[in-house]
Scaffold this motif. Structure first.
Motif, PDB file in Angstrom:
ATOM      1  N   GLY A 218      -4.879  10.900  19.468  1.00  0.00           N
ATOM      2  CA  GLY A 218      -4.813  10.163  18.220  1.00  0.00           C
ATOM      3  C   GLY A 218      -5.389   8.795  18.458  1.00  0.00           C
ATOM      4  O   GLY A 218      -6.571   8.654  18.689  1.00  0.00           O
ATOM      5  N   SER A 219      -4.546   7.770  18.438  1.00  0.00           N
ATOM      6  CA  SER A 219      -5.010   6.415  18.701  1.00  0.00           C
ATOM      7  C   SER A 219      -3.924   5.639  19.407  1.00  0.00           C
ATOM      8  O   SER A 219      -2.761   6.007  19.378  1.00  0.00           O
ATOM      9  CB  SER A 219      -5.379   5.702  17.399  1.00  0.00           C
ATOM     10  OG  SER A 219      -6.488   6.299  16.792  1.00  0.00           O
ATOM     11  N   THR A 220      -4.333   4.549  20.012  1.00  0.00           N
ATOM     12  CA  THR A 220      -3.388   3.699  20.720  1.00  0.00           C
ATOM     13  C   THR A 220      -3.591   2.257  20.289  1.00  0.00           C
ATOM     14  O   THR A 220      -4.468   1.567  20.813  1.00  0.00           O
ATOM     15  CB  THR A 220      -3.586   3.821  22.249  1.00  0.00           C
ATOM     16  OG1 THR A 220      -3.484   5.185  22.630  1.00  0.00           O
ATOM     17  CG2 THR A 220      -2.538   3.014  22.994  1.00  0.00           C
ATOM     18  N   PRO A 221      -2.798   1.766  19.309  1.00  0.00           N
ATOM     19  CA  PRO A 221      -2.874   0.335  19.004  1.00  0.00           C
ATOM     20  C   PRO A 221      -2.358  -0.460  20.195  1.00  0.00           C
ATOM     21  O   PRO A 221      -1.380  -0.066  20.839  1.00  0.00           O
ATOM     22  CB  PRO A 221      -1.982   0.174  17.775  1.00  0.00           C
ATOM     23  CG  PRO A 221      -1.127   1.379  17.746  1.00  0.00           C
ATOM     24  CD  PRO A 221      -1.855   2.461  18.451  1.00  0.00           C
TER      25      PRO A 221
ATOM     26  N   LYS B 198       0.453  10.595  19.330  1.00  0.00           N
ATOM     27  CA  LYS B 198       0.017  11.899  19.832  1.00  0.00           C
ATOM     28  C   LYS B 198       0.320  12.992  18.823  1.00  0.00           C
ATOM     29  O   LYS B 198       1.179  12.843  17.968  1.00  0.00           O
ATOM     30  CB  LYS B 198       0.697  12.227  21.169  1.00  0.00           C
ATOM     31  CG  LYS B 198       0.210  11.356  22.325  1.00  0.00           C
ATOM     32  CD  LYS B 198       0.793  11.797  23.649  1.00  0.00           C
ATOM     33  CE  LYS B 198       0.211  13.095  24.154  1.00  0.00           C
ATOM     34  NZ  LYS B 198      -1.169  12.952  24.641  1.00  0.00           N
ATOM     35  N   CYS B 199      -0.397  14.078  18.957  1.00  0.00           N
ATOM     36  CA  CYS B 199      -0.232  15.245  18.101  1.00  0.00           C
ATOM     37  C   CYS B 199       0.198  16.423  18.980  1.00  0.00           C
ATOM     38  O   CYS B 199      -0.425  16.690  20.000  1.00  0.00           O
ATOM     39  CB  CYS B 199      -1.561  15.539  17.414  1.00  0.00           C
ATOM     40  SG  CYS B 199      -1.572  17.028  16.426  1.00  0.00           S
TER      41      CYS B 199
ATOM     42  N   GLU C  64      -2.338  18.682  21.255  1.00  0.00           N
ATOM     43  CA  GLU C  64      -1.869  19.185  22.536  1.00  0.00           C
ATOM     44  C   GLU C  64      -0.859  20.290  22.266  1.00  0.00           C
ATOM     45  O   GLU C  64       0.128  20.078  21.568  1.00  0.00           O
ATOM     46  CB  GLU C  64      -1.210  18.036  23.309  1.00  0.00           C
ATOM     47  CG  GLU C  64      -0.739  18.397  24.681  1.00  0.00           C
ATOM     48  CD  GLU C  64      -0.193  17.160  25.385  1.00  0.00           C
ATOM     49  OE1 GLU C  64       1.022  17.121  25.617  1.00  0.00           O
ATOM     50  OE2 GLU C  64      -0.984  16.245  25.677  1.00  0.00           O
ATOM     51  N   LEU C  65      -1.111  21.486  22.801  1.00  0.00           N
ATOM     52  CA  LEU C  65      -0.242  22.622  22.508  1.00  0.00           C
ATOM     53  C   LEU C  65       1.134  22.446  23.126  1.00  0.00           C
ATOM     54  O   LEU C  65       1.286  22.011  24.256  1.00  0.00           O
ATOM     55  CB  LEU C  65      -0.868  23.923  23.024  1.00  0.00           C
ATOM     56  CG  LEU C  65      -2.019  24.479  22.194  1.00  0.00           C
ATOM     57  CD1 LEU C  65      -2.536  25.772  22.820  1.00  0.00           C
ATOM     58  CD2 LEU C  65      -1.602  24.741  20.764  1.00  0.00           C
ATOM     59  N   GLY C  66       2.154  22.814  22.362  1.00  0.00           N
ATOM     60  CA  GLY C  66       3.522  22.843  22.858  1.00  0.00           C
ATOM     61  C   GLY C  66       4.004  24.275  22.887  1.00  0.00           C
ATOM     62  O   GLY C  66       3.260  25.192  23.228  1.00  0.00           O
TER      63      GLY C  66
END
Length: 199
Positions: free
Chosen positions: A9-12, A28-29, A128-130
């Protein structure tokens, strides 16, 4: 500043004058690409310790057609709308302020034929698979493409959507859309002086 990749995703990040990262938040996804929630475009400090940004939101709109101004037509299964979020740099928490799809800025409530965008960008959203066994990648179209947000002067946020040629005002406390201004969609914004209005 905001940085990231298709899965993270992104990291501010909070960076000091010397370029040292003092604090960061990793978005994160997990489990399935339908949960794709990448932060994008905006990274605006407001209220001293809070940062405005947008998170992507994927939804299935099977059978819904997009019509472009150049008469191209497509029918993507998944479209991306936007959520206004706030990163609190003190608590290092991310909170949702306004889900624009729920507030009426979505493909079902907006007349797509009036949309004057010449392109809607397709992206490969990854997660990311869980343990759910879901899809780790989905092809989706960026529909509204929120591109800028700023606090207004009347306890509101002013938000721009590139693909919709749209600017809206949202109440900070209520999350309600107060007005819309667009060159291609219905508008209910009133200029204080009619001479300020230009077509």
């Amino acid at each position: 500043m905001c940085d990231g990749g298709p899965v993270d995703g992104s990291t501010p990040q909070l960076v000091d004058a010397g370029g040292v990262v003092k604090k960061s938040y990793r978005q994160k996804c997990y489990d399935d690409a339908i949960n794709y929630n990448s932060l994008h475009h905006e990274c605006r400090v407001w209220d001293r310790t809070k940062v405005l940004s947008f998170a992507a939101k994927i939804q299935e709109y099977d059978g819904l057609y997009l019509e472009y101004i150049d008469h191209k037509v497509s029918a993507p299964t998944y479209l991306i709308t936007d959520v206004l979020v706030e990163w609190d740099t003190v608590t290092n928490g991310l909170s949702k302020l306004v889900d624009f799809a729920d507030a009426g800025i979505n493909p079902l409530d907006v007349n797509m034929v009036s949309n004057t965008s010449t392109t809607f960008t397709s992206i490969e959203a990854k997660c990311e698979l869980g343990g759910s066994g879901g899809d780790w990648s989905i092809e989706a179209v960026e529909w509204s493409h929120a591109s800028a947000a700023a606090p207004g002067i009347a306890d509101n946020f002013v938000v721009a959507f590139r693909n919709l040629n749209l600017i809206i005002s949202v109440g900070i406390d209520s999350g309600d859309i107060e007005w819309r201004l667009s060159s291609s969609l219905p508008s209910d914004f009133t200029f204080a002086n009619s001479s300020e209005a230009r077509v």
